[in-house]
Design a protein around this motif. Structure first.
Motif, PDB file in Angstrom:
ATOM      1  N   TYR A 285      26.375 -25.029  47.228  1.00  0.00           N
ATOM      2  CA  TYR A 285      25.338 -25.270  46.227  1.00  0.00           C
ATOM      3  C   TYR A 285      25.693 -24.524  44.939  1.00  0.00           C
ATOM      4  N   GLN A 286      25.812 -25.278  43.856  1.00  0.00           N
ATOM      5  CA  GLN A 286      26.172 -24.729  42.543  1.00  0.00           C
ATOM      6  C   GLN A 286      27.453 -23.879  42.613  1.00  0.00           C
ATOM      7  N   GLY A 287      28.424 -24.404  43.380  1.00  0.00           N
ATOM      8  CA  GLY A 287      29.727 -23.745  43.470  1.00  0.00           C
ATOM      9  C   GLY A 287      29.773 -22.545  44.384  1.00  0.00           C
ATOM     10  N   LYS A 288      28.681 -22.274  45.108  1.00  0.00           N
ATOM     11  CA  LYS A 288      28.629 -21.125  46.003  1.00  0.00           C
ATOM     12  C   LYS A 288      28.363 -21.581  47.438  1.00  0.00           C
ATOM     13  N   SER A 289      28.814 -20.772  48.403  1.00  0.00           N
ATOM     14  CA  SER A 289      28.559 -21.033  49.826  1.00  0.00           C
ATOM     15  C   SER A 289      27.345 -20.211  50.240  1.00  0.00           C
ATOM     16  N   LEU A 290      26.224 -20.894  50.488  1.00  0.00           N
ATOM     17  CA  LEU A 290      24.951 -20.216  50.722  1.00  0.00           C
ATOM     18  C   LEU A 290      24.239 -20.773  51.952  1.00  0.00           C
ATOM     19  N   THR A 291      23.393 -19.929  52.559  1.00  0.00           N
ATOM     20  CA  THR A 291      22.527 -20.388  53.648  1.00  0.00           C
ATOM     21  C   THR A 291      21.325 -21.104  53.030  1.00  0.00           C
ATOM     22  N   HIS A 292      20.574 -21.832  53.865  1.00  0.00           N
ATOM     23  CA  HIS A 292      19.419 -22.549  53.314  1.00  0.00           C
ATOM     24  C   HIS A 292      18.341 -21.584  52.816  1.00  0.00           C
ATOM     25  N   ALA A 293      18.248 -20.385  53.401  1.00  0.00           N
ATOM     26  CA  ALA A 293      17.280 -19.394  52.921  1.00  0.00           C
ATOM     27  C   ALA A 293      17.657 -18.908  51.525  1.00  0.00           C
ATOM     28  N   GLN A 294      18.944 -18.702  51.286  1.00  0.00           N
ATOM     29  CA  GLN A 294      19.411 -18.272  49.968  1.00  0.00           C
ATOM     30  C   GLN A 294      19.199 -19.363  48.917  1.00  0.00           C
ATOM     31  N   ILE A 295      19.424 -20.598  49.327  1.00  0.00           N
ATOM     32  CA  ILE A 295      19.205 -21.722  48.411  1.00  0.00           C
ATOM     33  C   ILE A 295      17.718 -21.824  48.054  1.00  0.00           C
ATOM     34  N   ASN A 296      16.870 -21.629  49.044  1.00  0.00           N
ATOM     35  CA  ASN A 296      15.425 -21.683  48.819  1.00  0.00           C
ATOM     36  C   ASN A 296      14.986 -20.639  47.784  1.00  0.00           C
ATOM     37  N   ASN A 297      15.554 -19.442  47.885  1.00  0.00           N
ATOM     38  CA  ASN A 297      15.197 -18.377  46.942  1.00  0.00           C
ATOM     39  C   ASN A 297      15.655 -18.694  45.516  1.00  0.00           C
ATOM     40  N   MET A 298      16.742 -19.451  45.379  1.00  0.00           N
ATOM     41  CA  MET A 298      17.267 -19.788  44.060  1.00  0.00           C
ATOM     42  C   MET A 298      16.488 -20.915  43.375  1.00  0.00           C
ATOM     43  N   LEU A 299      15.720 -21.674  44.156  1.00  0.00           N
ATOM     44  CA  LEU A 299      15.051 -22.854  43.608  1.00  0.00           C
ATOM     45  C   LEU A 299      13.812 -22.523  42.790  1.00  0.00           C
ATOM     46  N   GLY A 300      13.308 -21.326  42.915  1.00  0.00           N
ATOM     47  CA  GLY A 300      12.168 -20.933  42.098  1.00  0.00           C
ATOM     48  C   GLY A 300      10.846 -21.483  42.588  1.00  0.00           C
ATOM     49  N   LYS A 301       9.949 -21.802  41.658  1.00  0.00           N
ATOM     50  CA  LYS A 301       8.585 -22.220  41.979  1.00  0.00           C
ATOM     51  C   LYS A 301       8.570 -23.584  42.664  1.00  0.00           C
ATOM     52  N   ALA A 302       7.705 -23.699  43.658  1.00  0.00           N
ATOM     53  CA  ALA A 302       7.606 -24.946  44.424  1.00  0.00           C
ATOM     54  C   ALA A 302       6.746 -25.977  43.704  1.00  0.00           C
ATOM     55  N   ARG A 303       7.047 -27.241  43.959  1.00  0.00           N
ATOM     56  CA  ARG A 303       6.210 -28.342  43.470  1.00  0.00           C
ATOM     57  C   ARG A 303       5.082 -28.581  44.470  1.00  0.00           C
ATOM     58  N   ARG A 304       4.113 -29.381  44.047  1.00  0.00           N
ATOM     59  CA  ARG A 304       2.977 -29.660  44.921  1.00  0.00           C
ATOM     60  C   ARG A 304       2.802 -31.168  45.086  1.00  0.00           C
ATOM     61  N   CYS A 305       2.707 -31.596  46.338  1.00  0.00           N
ATOM     62  CA  CYS A 305       2.413 -32.999  46.656  1.00  0.00           C
ATOM     63  C   CYS A 305       0.950 -33.062  47.086  1.00  0.00           C
ATOM     64  N   ARG A 306       0.090 -33.450  46.162  1.00  0.00           N
ATOM     65  CA  ARG A 306      -1.349 -33.404  46.434  1.00  0.00           C
ATOM     66  C   ARG A 306      -1.773 -34.408  47.509  1.00  0.00           C
ATOM     67  N   SER A 307      -1.152 -35.574  47.546  1.00  0.00           N
ATOM     68  CA  SER A 307      -1.555 -36.608  48.514  1.00  0.00           C
ATOM     69  C   SER A 307      -1.296 -36.183  49.951  1.00  0.00           C
ATOM     70  N   LEU A 308      -0.261 -35.358  50.160  1.00  0.00           N
ATOM     71  CA  LEU A 308       0.069 -34.897  51.511  1.00  0.00           C
ATOM     72  C   LEU A 308      -0.367 -33.453  51.764  1.00  0.00           C
ATOM     73  N   GLY A 309      -0.694 -32.734  50.703  1.00  0.00           N
ATOM     74  CA  GLY A 309      -1.122 -31.353  50.861  1.00  0.00           C
ATOM     75  C   GLY A 309       0.008 -30.383  51.146  1.00  0.00           C
ATOM     76  N   TYR A 310       1.202 -30.680  50.618  1.00  0.00           N
ATOM     77  CA  TYR A 310       2.373 -29.829  50.845  1.00  0.00           C
ATOM     78  C   TYR A 310       2.864 -29.205  49.539  1.00  0.00           C
ATOM     79  N   GLN A 311       3.451 -28.031  49.665  1.00  0.00           N
ATOM     80  CA  GLN A 311       4.301 -27.468  48.624  1.00  0.00           C
ATOM     81  C   GLN A 311       5.740 -27.726  49.051  1.00  0.00           C
ATOM     82  N   TYR A 312       6.617 -28.068  48.107  1.00  0.00           N
ATOM     83  CA  TYR A 312       7.988 -28.389  48.508  1.00  0.00           C
ATOM     84  C   TYR A 312       8.988 -28.045  47.410  1.00  0.00           C
ATOM     85  N   LYS A 313      10.221 -27.867  47.849  1.00  0.00           N
ATOM     86  CA  LYS A 313      11.366 -27.683  46.971  1.00  0.00           C
ATOM     87  C   LYS A 313      12.466 -28.625  47.437  1.00  0.00           C
TER      88      LYS A 313
END
Length: 480
Positions: A285-313
């Motif tokens: 991801y972005q030229g680096k070898s990262l775990t999914h937890a590390q990628i999650n931390n890099m994504l910043g603020k989550a979006r919101r899907c109001r119809s399903l009631g989820y936050q997601y990245k």
């Protein structure tokens, strides 16, 4: 998970699982509707022992959908007391090493899909899914062949039984069981392999099998890795020409081997959607070898899907040279992030959830089949019977799905067109023959004659003789 309206549609199948509504004759008529005679031609050897294969199979299927779940309870019931079949007829079929239950199941599936595809109500634009999942089949007998203790993630404990790996197919309206394999778990304790003492293993039922026979291959599958069986079943489904748009799995089956296999399909029209849990796996991801937890931390603020009631990245990454998309989702701020992986990088989060919720149909199948169709309740010592009983439960599920589908969704056109030529004509012939016999008996009472004498006089007339023989033969041919 499925939305509420979809769950209700599947749950409505339960209304059809009632003893009063399904009989052996009803099951047999489904065989006729699907035109299974050609596919069952190789089982004609069974009739040389006295009974037709389809007849015995229809009775076994009718047992699992009625209150008479076992052969003994059926034979002791009012329905079975009039049967000329002894229990050995049923046990001989279930224990037979010469029946390829997998081929029989596939033939029935192909007939089901052929019949339903002809109906105008079928939506060709809807996605088709292959779904893989495993469940525990608990047993009580320690002397059952190849039995052992397996880990049940529902109860978080070891139970005596087998693991059942199921491949389901969703065509947009019906969930269809395609194939299965039974597995056991050896464990790490060499003193107690499969969770059993060596004395208990020696006391288990054993049976010598011909090498490379159908049943020998089933026994080999017991110790085959479940990922390998998933790959084998997947390639079989593709080879048999099933249209597949997405493969749905949970975190136990999402792995590099499955990703590579699915993306290796010609034209790459099949995609994988699965939960992911391995914390140490590295993605590019972005030229680096990262775990999914590390990628999650890099994504910043989550979006919101109001119809399903989820936050997601969302993040597009590379894994072993394959471009995939990772979705991180949670319900609330206190929930843990769950990771969904897909090879379809064009999917939106809402579209991803819409596809993945279809995976719930396999959970419904496992639960309903265990509760209502005797799945996993076979206590026979012979492993061949375990395979047979599991297949019979799946056949019952498929036939009841066919009945429910045309009673509730379809225009009934394809099913009735298929049945009219065979089943309805057979019913009419039987009724006419029955009315003829009743008429002869009534005339004999009026004329105070013996029925045999009257029939002899009628047969002496060439025209009457030809008509009676034609009517009789039309019924006898159906019985053959």
């Amino acid at each position: 998970m499925l939305r509420d309206k979809d769950i209700k549609k599947i749950q409505e199948l339960k209304a059809d699982f009632t003893p009063g509504r399904v009989s052996a004759e009803d099951i047999f008529s489904r065989f006729k509707a699907l035109k299974l005679s050609e596919g069952l031609s190789e089982f004609k050897w069974f009739k040389t022992r006295g009974y037709d294969f389809k007849m015995v199979l229809a009775l076994l299927v009718s047992m699992v959908v009625s209150s008479d779940k076992t052969v003994n309870s059926y034979l002791n019931s009012p329905t079975g007391e009039g049967s000329t079949m002894g229990k050995d007829v049923f046990y001989r079929l279930k224990n037979s090493p010469f029946i390829c239950w997998r081929m029989l199941m596939w033939h029935l599936v192909h007939r089901f899909l052929t019949v339903t595809s002809k109906d105008s109500d079928v939506d060709d634009t809807s996605s088709r899914y292959l779904i893989f999942d495993d469940t525990t089949l608990s047993k009580t007998g320690k002397r059952i062949e190849k039995i052992g203790k397996v880990w049940d993630h529902v109860t978080n404990s070891y139970v005596l039984g087998f693991k059942l790996l199921v491949m389901m197919y969703w065509d947009g309206k019906s969930s269809i069981p395609l194939d299965f394999s039974l597995h056991r778990e050896k464990g790490k304790n060499q003193e107690r392999p499969f969770g059993m003492s060596k004395k208990q293993i020696r006391k288990q039922y054993s049976c010598k099998r011909i090498k490379d026979s159908y049943t020998a291959k089933r026994v080999e599958e017991l110790d085959t890795n479940k990922i390998q069986m998933v790959l084998r079943m997947f390639f079989t489904a593709i080879y048999r020409g099933l249209r597949v748009d997405y493969v749905l799995v949970d975190s136990w089956f999402t792995c590099d081997a499955l990703i590579q296999a699915i993306r290796g399909v010609k034209d790459k029209e099949v995609h994988l959607i699965g939960m992911y849990k391995f914390a140490k796996t590295k993605f590019e991801y972005q030229g680096k070898s990262l775990t999914h937890a590390q990628i999650n931390n890099m994504l910043g603020k989550a979006r919101r899907c109001r119809s399903l009631g989820y936050q997601y990245k969302q993040a597009k990454v590379l894994y072993q040279g394959v471009e995939i998309c990772l979705f991180f989702s949670r319900r609330g701020k206190n929930d843990k992030w769950k990771v969904l992986l897909t090879t379809d990088t064009k999917l939106t989060f809402k579209g991803l959830i819409g596809h993945y919720q279809v995976r719930w149909v396999v959970e419904v199948f496992n639960r309903e089949s265990k509760q209502l169709l005797n799945l996993g309740r076979c206590q026979s010592s012979n492993f061949d019977a375990q395979v047979a009983e599991t297949t019979i439960s799946m056949i019952a599920y498929l036939l009841l799905t066919l009945r429910f589908r045309y009673d509730n969704y379809e225009s009934k056109g394809a099913l009735y067109r298929s049945m009219n030529a065979d089943v309805l004509r057979e019913t009419l012939d039987r009724r006419l023959w029955g009315l003829f016999i009743e008429l002869v008996c009534s005339i004999c009472e009026v004329l105070e004659m013996d029925a045999d004498d009257l029939l002899e006089k009628m047969l002496a007339n060439p025209k009457a003789e030809s008509m009676i023989i034609a009517l009789c033969c039309s019924v006898m041919v159906k019985d053959d």
